[in-house]
Scaffold this active site. Structure first.
Site, PDB file in Angstrom:
ATOM      1  N   ASN A   9       0.873  -1.171   0.000  1.00  0.00           N
ATOM      2  CA  ASN A   9       0.000   0.000   0.000  1.00  0.00           C
ATOM      3  C   ASN A   9       0.908   1.219   0.000  1.00  0.00           C
ATOM      4  OD1 ASN A   9      -1.843   2.004   0.407  1.00  0.00           O
ATOM      5  ND2 ASN A   9      -2.365   1.419   2.506  1.00  0.00           N
ATOM      6  N   LYS A  11       0.180   4.226  -0.388  1.00  0.00           N
ATOM      7  CA  LYS A  11      -0.473   5.429   0.168  1.00  0.00           C
ATOM      8  C   LYS A  11      -0.194   6.632  -0.740  1.00  0.00           C
ATOM      9  CE  LYS A  11       0.039   3.404   4.704  1.00  0.00           C
ATOM     10  NZ  LYS A  11      -0.079   3.592   6.135  1.00  0.00           N
ATOM     11  N   HIS A  97      -9.634   1.212   4.649  1.00  0.00           N
ATOM     12  CA  HIS A  97      -8.380   1.445   5.375  1.00  0.00           C
ATOM     13  C   HIS A  97      -8.652   2.438   6.512  1.00  0.00           C
ATOM     14  CE1 HIS A  97      -4.296   2.588   6.334  1.00  0.00           C
ATOM     15  NE2 HIS A  97      -3.900   1.522   5.670  1.00  0.00           N
ATOM     16  N   GLU A  99      -7.034   4.816   7.653  1.00  0.00           N
ATOM     17  CA  GLU A  99      -6.749   6.223   7.341  1.00  0.00           C
ATOM     18  C   GLU A  99      -7.926   6.855   6.597  1.00  0.00           C
ATOM     19  OE1 GLU A  99      -2.953   5.615   5.441  1.00  0.00           O
ATOM     20  OE2 GLU A  99      -2.094   5.039   7.373  1.00  0.00           O
ATOM     21  N   GLU A 169      -5.846  -4.936  10.303  1.00  0.00           N
ATOM     22  CA  GLU A 169      -4.822  -3.918  10.512  1.00  0.00           C
ATOM     23  C   GLU A 169      -5.097  -3.154  11.806  1.00  0.00           C
ATOM     24  OE1 GLU A 169      -2.767  -2.843   6.611  1.00  0.00           O
ATOM     25  OE2 GLU A 169      -4.415  -1.450   6.886  1.00  0.00           O
ATOM     26  N   GLY A 175       2.075   2.142  10.721  1.00  0.00           N
ATOM     27  CA  GLY A 175       3.029   3.242  10.593  1.00  0.00           C
ATOM     28  C   GLY A 175       3.692   3.637  11.893  1.00  0.00           C
ATOM     29  N   SER A 215       3.048  -2.261  10.398  1.00  0.00           N
ATOM     30  CA  SER A 215       4.493  -2.292  10.642  1.00  0.00           C
ATOM     31  C   SER A 215       5.123  -3.651  10.346  1.00  0.00           C
ATOM     32  CB  SER A 215       4.810  -1.837  12.070  1.00  0.00           C
ATOM     33  OG  SER A 215       4.387  -0.497  12.258  1.00  0.00           O
TER      34      SER A 215
HETATM   35  C1  PEP Z   1      -1.032   0.103   5.969  1.00  0.00           C
HETATM   36  O1  PEP Z   1      -1.206   1.300   6.002  1.00  0.00           O
HETATM   37  O2  PEP Z   1      -1.834  -0.628   5.343  1.00  0.00           O
HETATM   38  C2  PEP Z   1       0.105  -0.440   6.695  1.00  0.00           C
HETATM   39  C3  PEP Z   1       0.096  -1.693   7.041  1.00  0.00           C
HETATM   40  O3  PEP Z   1       1.116   0.454   6.965  1.00  0.00           O
HETATM   41  P1  PEP Z   1       2.539   0.132   7.667  1.00  0.00           P
HETATM   42  O4  PEP Z   1       3.028  -1.168   7.100  1.00  0.00           O
HETATM   43  O5  PEP Z   1       3.404   1.282   7.293  1.00  0.00           O
HETATM   44  O6  PEP Z   1       2.273   0.033   9.117  1.00  0.00           O
END
Ligand code: PEP
Length: 252
Positions: A9, A11, A97, A99, A169, A175, A215
């Site tokens: 992803n 983003k 997601h 976000e 998630e 993040g 992460s």
């Molecule tokens: C995401 O935003 O889907 C995600 C898993 O981000 P990160 O791996 O940076 O935590």
């Protein structure tokens, strides 16, 4: 069908040129030494999809949009419809997601419209769910995630549900560098699979791909992916570096 999936992803990162370079680098390495039985997906910005689809020629990588409009078409300035996404050559769309829920007010009602349009247009939704830190600290993560599913993907027919991919998630892990432990991931994934089984039966639950996101990186991917109910990952930050992303793919 249950598959091992590693999806990036990106983003709101990379210019078009940087995105093409990244896609080419991943494509070349996947062709050379990428695990054969893993489905690799790149979730790029809308502006990049057509060019990324053109740039990858091993046929081993799928492309995802990170969102689509909740309306089919019309006077919705700035929106990109599911039909438009499909027409670029993308096969997947990330929906729900955290976000998007947090910064763009995406509710279950909005997500249901997006899910329906994605499915009507032949896109595979990668549906994200997951709890905030306060919910985890209160020990209420299972009920919270179950409610997210109940309000959205559990309104789908069994036939449509079979077409989607779930990504768990936890918001506190996205993040932040704070990954769910392997045991926390397995516990929640097993709970999700059990919840899907209650709703749609064991066969559909056993056929659902459930990805972990938050992460995930080259160091922890192997341990996370070794869990019986973790079918791969949705990768944010670590998908922006071709070498890291490939290492995660090869964690299988
Ligand atoms: C995401 O935003 O889907 C995600 C898993 O981000 P990160 O791996 O940076 O935590």
């Amino acid at each position: 069908m249950r598959q091992k999936i590693v999806a990036g992803n990106w983003k709101c990162n990379t210019t078009l040129q940087e995105g093409i370079e990244l896609a080419k680098a991943v494509d070349a390495t996947v062709a050379e030494k990428g695990a054969r039985d893993v489905v690799v997906i790149l979730g790029t910005p809308f502006t990049h999809i057509t060019k990324v689809v053109e740039a990858i020629n091993t046929g081993r990588i799928g492309v995802a949009a990170q969102n689509c409009a909740s309306e089919a078409k019309g006077a919705y300035t700035g929106e990109v419809s599911a039909a438009m996404v499909k027409s670029t050559g993308a096969e997947y769309v990330i929906l729900g997601h955290s976000e998007r829920r947090q910064y763009y007010g995406e509710t279950s009602g909005i997500l249901n419209k997006k899910l329906a349009l994605a499915l009507e247009n032949g896109l595979t939704p990668i549906y994200c769910c997951g709890e905030a830190l306060e919910v985890r600290e209160a020990g209420a993560q299972n009920e919270f995630v179950k409610q997210q599913l109940a309000e959205t993907v559990f309104t789908l027919s069994p036939e449509d549900f079979k077409k989607i991919v779930i990504a768990y998630e936890p918001i506190w892990a996205i993040g932040t560098g704070r990954t769910a432990t392997s045991a926390q991931a397995q516990e929640m994934h097993a709970f999700l699979r059990g919840t899907i089984a209650e709703k749609y039966g064991k066969e559909i639950a056993d056929g659902t791909s459930i990805l972990y996101g938050g992460s995930c990186n080259p160091k922890n991917a192997k341990e996370l992916f070794a869990n019986p109910d973790v079918d791969g990952g949705l990768i944010g930050g670590a998908s922006l570096k071709a070498e890291d992303f490939i290492e995660i793919i090869n964690a299988y």
